[in-house]
Every structure is written in C-alpha cells, then in structure tokens.
Design a protein around this motif. Structure first.
Motif, PDB file in Angstrom:
ATOM      1  N   UNK A 101      -7.858  -9.226 -26.141  1.00 45.51           N
ATOM      2  CA  UNK A 101      -8.209  -7.825 -26.378  1.00 45.51           C
ATOM      3  C   UNK A 101      -9.715  -7.698 -26.546  1.00 45.51           C
ATOM      4  N   UNK A 102     -10.320  -6.906 -25.689  1.00 48.92           N
ATOM      5  CA  UNK A 102     -11.766  -6.693 -25.724  1.00 48.92           C
ATOM      6  C   UNK A 102     -12.117  -5.311 -26.273  1.00 48.92           C
ATOM      7  N   UNK A 103     -11.167  -4.700 -26.955  1.00 52.23           N
ATOM      8  CA  UNK A 103     -11.378  -3.344 -27.451  1.00 52.23           C
ATOM      9  C   UNK A 103     -10.888  -2.299 -26.476  1.00 52.23           C
ATOM     10  N   UNK A 104     -10.594  -2.725 -25.256  1.00 51.20           N
ATOM     11  CA  UNK A 104     -10.068  -1.834 -24.233  1.00 51.20           C
ATOM     12  C   UNK A 104      -8.630  -2.197 -23.911  1.00 51.20           C
ATOM     13  N   UNK A 105      -8.409  -3.502 -23.666  1.00 50.22           N
ATOM     14  CA  UNK A 105      -7.061  -3.937 -23.296  1.00 50.22           C
ATOM     15  C   UNK A 105      -6.891  -5.436 -23.485  1.00 50.22           C
ATOM     16  N   UNK A 106      -5.619  -5.834 -23.557  1.00 53.41           N
ATOM     17  CA  UNK A 106      -5.211  -7.239 -23.531  1.00 53.41           C
ATOM     18  C   UNK A 106      -4.585  -7.449 -22.163  1.00 53.41           C
ATOM     19  N   UNK A 107      -4.954  -8.528 -21.485  1.00 54.65           N
ATOM     20  CA  UNK A 107      -4.423  -8.794 -20.140  1.00 54.65           C
ATOM     21  C   UNK A 107      -3.885 -10.218 -20.074  1.00 54.65           C
ATOM     22  N   UNK A 108      -2.643 -10.355 -19.575  1.00 48.94           N
ATOM     23  CA  UNK A 108      -1.994 -11.663 -19.483  1.00 48.94           C
ATOM     24  C   UNK A 108      -1.305 -11.766 -18.127  1.00 48.94           C
ATOM     25  N   UNK A 109      -1.438 -12.919 -17.481  1.00 52.19           N
ATOM     26  CA  UNK A 109      -0.650 -13.210 -16.288  1.00 52.19           C
ATOM     27  C   UNK A 109       0.444 -14.166 -16.727  1.00 52.19           C
ATOM     28  N   UNK A 110       1.690 -13.791 -16.421  1.00 54.57           N
ATOM     29  CA  UNK A 110       2.863 -14.572 -16.806  1.00 54.57           C
ATOM     30  C   UNK A 110       3.534 -15.144 -15.572  1.00 54.57           C
ATOM     31  N   UNK A 111       4.185 -16.291 -15.746  1.00 57.65           N
ATOM     32  CA  UNK A 111       4.952 -16.878 -14.651  1.00 57.65           C
ATOM     33  C   UNK A 111       6.330 -17.289 -15.159  1.00 57.65           C
ATOM     34  N   UNK A 112       7.268 -17.263 -14.246  1.00 59.16           N
ATOM     35  CA  UNK A 112       8.617 -17.803 -14.479  1.00 59.16           C
ATOM     36  C   UNK A 112       9.150 -18.154 -13.101  1.00 59.16           C
ATOM     37  N   UNK A 113       9.281 -19.447 -12.844  1.00 60.77           N
ATOM     38  CA  UNK A 113       9.659 -19.882 -11.497  1.00 60.77           C
ATOM     39  C   UNK A 113       8.589 -19.431 -10.509  1.00 60.77           C
ATOM     40  N   UNK A 114       8.999 -18.763  -9.439  1.00 63.53           N
ATOM     41  CA  UNK A 114       8.067 -18.261  -8.422  1.00 63.53           C
ATOM     42  C   UNK A 114       7.502 -16.888  -8.766  1.00 63.53           C
ATOM     43  N   UNK A 117       3.801 -12.114 -13.073  1.00 61.57           N
ATOM     44  CA  UNK A 117       3.805 -10.772 -13.643  1.00 61.57           C
ATOM     45  C   UNK A 117       2.465 -10.524 -14.325  1.00 61.57           C
ATOM     46  N   UNK A 118       1.879  -9.367 -14.068  1.00 59.05           N
ATOM     47  CA  UNK A 118       0.650  -8.958 -14.751  1.00 59.05           C
ATOM     48  C   UNK A 118       1.040  -8.056 -15.908  1.00 59.05           C
ATOM     49  N   UNK A 119       0.589  -8.408 -17.091  1.00 59.31           N
ATOM     50  CA  UNK A 119       0.892  -7.679 -18.322  1.00 59.31           C
ATOM     51  C   UNK A 119      -0.409  -7.116 -18.857  1.00 59.31           C
ATOM     52  N   UNK A 120      -0.473  -5.803 -19.043  1.00 58.63           N
ATOM     53  CA  UNK A 120      -1.670  -5.173 -19.594  1.00 58.63           C
ATOM     54  C   UNK A 120      -1.241  -4.259 -20.731  1.00 58.63           C
ATOM     55  N   UNK A 121      -1.849  -4.457 -21.907  1.00 59.48           N
ATOM     56  CA  UNK A 121      -1.650  -3.566 -23.050  1.00 59.48           C
ATOM     57  C   UNK A 121      -2.988  -2.896 -23.308  1.00 59.48           C
TER      58      UNK A 121
END
Length: 138
Positions: A101-114, A117-121
C-alpha cells in the motif's frame, strides 16, 4: 384439432423466447461479472461487509461476456485491503508479487496452477474498492 395447432405453436414460441431471455439475463444484471454470486472468484464466500459490484461500462460488459476477461469488484465502507485477498489465499492462491500500500492502493499478483489473478485494493475515501481480475487461461 385445427385450433390446437396454432395454440401449440404460440406456446412453443413463448417458451423459446423465455429461454432466450433467461439465458442472457446475467449480462443485463448489475452483477453480471460474478460467475457465482455470493462467492469470491467462485472459491470462497464473500467476507462480511463486502458489497459486490461490477463496472457499468458497456465495453467491459462485452469483454466479460465474450470470455476475454474475468473480473469481480467489492466495496467496503472502511479500509480492508486484505479481506478478499485472504479468501483467495485460503483457497490456494499464492502471492507471486506484492506492491505494498502506497497510500493509493495495494497490488498483488496471485497464482494457482496456470491461473494468474491481479488483485488491487484501492482507497475510496475511508473505504476500499477491491478489483480481482484476470485474462482466462485458454
């Protein structure tokens, strides 16, 4: 007997129209982007306090309907950047990268198998708007 045939044809046309209408009802609804209402990405129940939402954009709606993209959005009244993320991780998704979190958003790239998923809060005043999206694996 001659009166039964037109009535039967009319009934079949009405039934066919109802089936056609129902098959596209998902795409006309406000929550068109959820494959399974009440679920996070189809793998876990939605967290308490989450309000599901989808973009109103016609182009996004068309991309989701065509299978070119998949997305879900959740709105929280307070800052809960990891409430949905925890549900995904509990369902077997692993963090590939995290941009804190940089004060604007939290960003995570997730994987499961192939699947990736891009996760943005992102901050929405005192609240949180969570985006979960991917390009389907073909």
């Amino acid at each position: 007997m001659p009166r039964v045939l037109p009535a039967l044809v009319a009934l079949l046309l009405v039934c066919a129209g109802a089936v056609w209408w129902a098959s596209g009802a998902r795409w006309r609804g406000a929550l068109y982007c959820f494959e399974q209402p009440g679920q996070v990405w189809g793998v876990a129940p939605m967290p308490a306090g989450a309000t599901p939402t989808c973009p109103e954009s016609r182009s996004v709606r068309a991309e989701v309907r065509a299978g070119q993209t998949r997305l879900e959005q959740y709105l929280f009244s307070d800052w809960q950047p990891e409430a949905v993320l925890k549900r995904l991780e509990d369902a077997g998704f692993a963090r590939l990268t995290t941009r804190p979190d940089d004060g604007v958003q939290l960003e995570v790239v997730l994987t499961r198998g192939q699947e990736r998923v891009l996760y943005i809060a992102e901050h929405r005043g005192a609240g949180t708007l969570v985006h979960v999206g991917s390009t389907p694996v073909r």
